[in-house]
Design an enzyme around this catalytic site. Structure first.
Site, PDB file in Angstrom:
ATOM      1  N   CYS A 244       0.824  -1.211   0.000  1.00 49.52           N
ATOM      2  CA  CYS A 244       0.000   0.000   0.000  1.00 49.52           C
ATOM      3  C   CYS A 244       0.851   1.251   0.000  1.00 49.52           C
ATOM      4  O   CYS A 244       0.527   2.242  -0.646  1.00 49.52           O
ATOM      5  CB  CYS A 244      -0.929   0.018   1.211  1.00 49.52           C
TER       6      CYS A 244
ATOM      7  N   HIS B  26      -1.987   1.797   7.176  1.00 46.61           N
ATOM      8  CA  HIS B  26      -2.287   1.628   5.754  1.00 46.61           C
ATOM      9  C   HIS B  26      -2.110   2.967   5.039  1.00 46.61           C
ATOM     10  O   HIS B  26      -2.641   3.971   5.480  1.00 46.61           O
ATOM     11  CB  HIS B  26      -3.728   1.123   5.639  1.00 46.61           C
TER      12      HIS B  26
ATOM     13  N   ASN C  88      -8.227   4.304  -2.318  1.00 48.55           N
ATOM     14  CA  ASN C  88      -7.609   3.106  -1.739  1.00 48.55           C
ATOM     15  C   ASN C  88      -6.957   2.294  -2.858  1.00 48.55           C
ATOM     16  O   ASN C  88      -7.100   2.636  -4.040  1.00 48.55           O
ATOM     17  CB  ASN C  88      -8.689   2.286  -1.010  1.00 48.55           C
TER      18      ASN C  88
END
Ligand code: NAG
Ligand code: NAG
Ligand code: NAG
Ligand code: NAG
Length: 455
Positions: A248, A398, A420
């Protein structure tokens, strides 16, 4: 509980260093009376506890849920904590005892033996007088459990329907739901997807105070803003899917470079960068085990540069770094929003976003976030999977890209719009909204920016 919490946070870094074991032990397994057989002390931290040696003395301790350890012999109270599902640490009479829970390999499978520990380490709280010990629980287990289990990290993820129901009945801001595709992923892949073990953080700064000058400047900004809809133009590159790799930080970092290059070129340079090259080649991060945007969006892009996706197509695995002669794209002037770690706040983030483009942020992912479908997310406490009153597990860090902000037209609830990297089928077309102005899940504490050098 405050002391206990700090303690848990400190320990949360342990799995990074030691890597996960196949043990899967819960509070239910560990609560009860233990006998620690301790070898002679006097060692230092080079002590090898592989074979602990003759027993010098025994310590008898009662572990109570969630954090009280009682010295049975002397009646003193101390602390203990479960460490993920891996083992536990006890602090008693100014001595610390840490050991992993025992497991054995039988053929291809592992058997967790939660009423014993592997040989562990004890020392006093100032770090001297090291000794080895082995713990044995002096009680039969209080619940049946399957005797054999495969490496728990390799098991398939199971949807927690109760958690989803609890979230949806607890509040109306956002909706949780089932993602059937999660059940095709292993527990390890799910953990990596939300940050990876190397991204777990022991502590985060709080947002910095807002100066009068910044407050005034922020008041001049529009009430809502979104880089996907500026005069009918979208300056944000398409949503991608990192899969079961803890990359990520690479997606969140590269997405900022992509968007800022589009902005700088009035959308004529729609380059898509290669997270795989970062995963495979960056020594500033830990491949599929995680990393931090400051070092990738910032330092890696400045020191090594980024390559295009076609140069190193994404495979989502730790593959060896291939030397290439592909064109490299650089960035510069990277910094934490606010200028330093801890200098960030919501007003500064909005100013930076509107002035220069999307910003890479990190936030703490709790298990409820994985069930997000739509709405303005905030962390909903919904009980952990053992029905206990708090869940310190699996909090990860994240990295994602903030592309806009606004407020709900009926409730007025303020939000960030965030890209995302879990595919376009996740959340609101690959995006989510999260509560703004309250440092929800620490999202207003460590934003990072970098500026692409025009290629
Ligand atoms: C600890 O001792 C064992 C043998 O008892 C040995 O195999 C192992 O390599 C030692 N570990 C270290 C870090 O020295
Ligand atoms: C452990 O359990 C046994 C049998 O239940 C009991 O006799 C013994 O006293 C216990 N030992 C300790 C240290 O509590
Ligand atoms: C670990 O054990 C708990 C309780 O027995 C179980 O619910 C969970 O599925 C197990 N996790 C893994 C990864 O095996
Ligand atoms: C930027 O692109 C848009 C859409 O293609 C165009 O209408 C606009 O004139 C361009 N702006 C500049 C400064 O070239």
């Amino acid at each position: 509980m405050a002391i206990v919490k700090v303690f848990l946070l400190v320990l949360a870094v342990l799995p990074i260093v030691l890597a996960d074991t196949p043990a899967n032990c819960t509070y239910d397994d560990l609560v009860g009376r233990w006998v620690f057989k301790v070898s002679a002390g006097g060692g230092d931290n080079t002590l090898n506890c592989t074979s602990p040696g003759p027993v010098d003395h025994m310590v008898i301790v009662d572990l109570k849920f969630p954090d009280v350890a009682l010295d049975v012999t002397y009646g003193h109270e101390g602390y203990w904590t479960l460490i993920y599902n891996q083992g536990f640490e006890v602090v008693l009479n100014n001595k610390k005892y840490f050991a992993f829970s025992k497991y054995v390999k039988e053929g291809e499978k592992y058997k967790s033996m939660c009423d014993e520990t592997l040989p562990g380490w004890s020392h006093n709280v100032v770090g001297t007088d090291w000794a080895c010990y082995v713990g044995t629980k002096n009680q039969t287990r209080n619940r049946p459990r399957s005797e054999t289990l495969v490496d728990p990290m390799k098991q398939l993820y199971k949807t927690d329907y109760e958690l989803i129901n609890n979230i949806n009945s607890a509040q109306n801001s956002w909706t949780a739901g089932v993602y059937p595709e999660y059940e095709k992923m292993t527990v390890e892949e799910m953990l990596r997807r939300r940050g990876g073990r190397a991204s777990m953080m022991a502590s985060k700064p709080s947002p910095a105070p807002v100066t009068e000058k910044v407050r005034k400047l922020a008041e001049t900004l529009p009430p809502s803003f979104d880089w996907r809809t500026i005069n009918g133009q979208n300056f944000v590159s398409p949503v991608r899917n990192q899969g079961g790799c803890g990359s990520c930080y690479a997606f969140g970092s590269l997405a900022m470079h992509e968007a800022r290059l589009r902005i700088a070129s009035n959308n004529t340079k729609q380059t898509v960068f290669a997270p795989q090259e970062v995963v495979s080649c960056s020594e500033y991060s830990q491949g599929c085990e995680g990393g931090f945007p400051y070092l990738i969006a910032g330092k890696y892009a400045e020191d090594f540069g980024l390559v295009e996706e076609s140069c190193s197509p994404y495979v989502g695995m730790d593959t060896p770094c291939k030397k290439t002669t592909c064109k490299r794209y650089y960035g510069t002037d990277y910094k934490y929003v606010g200028g330093f770690y801890g200098g960030c706040n919501e007003e500064l983030m909005r100013m930076e976003l509107v002035k220069n483009g999307p910003i890479t942020v990190a936030f703490e992912v709790y298990p409820d976030f994985e069930a997000y479908k739509s709405g303005i997310y905030h962390h909903v406490f919904a009980g952990d999977r053992y029905g206990h009153s708090f869940d310190p597990f699996e909090l990860t860090n994240h990295a994602v890209l903030v592309v806009g902000y606004g407020a709900d037209s009926t409730t007025g609830e303020k939000f960030w719009s965030v890209k995302n990297s879990w595919g376009a089928g996740w959340g609101e077309k690959g995006y989510f909204r999260i509560r703004r102005g309250t440092d929800e899940c620490a999202i207003e504490s460590i934003a990072v920016v970098s500026f692409p050098i025009f290629p």
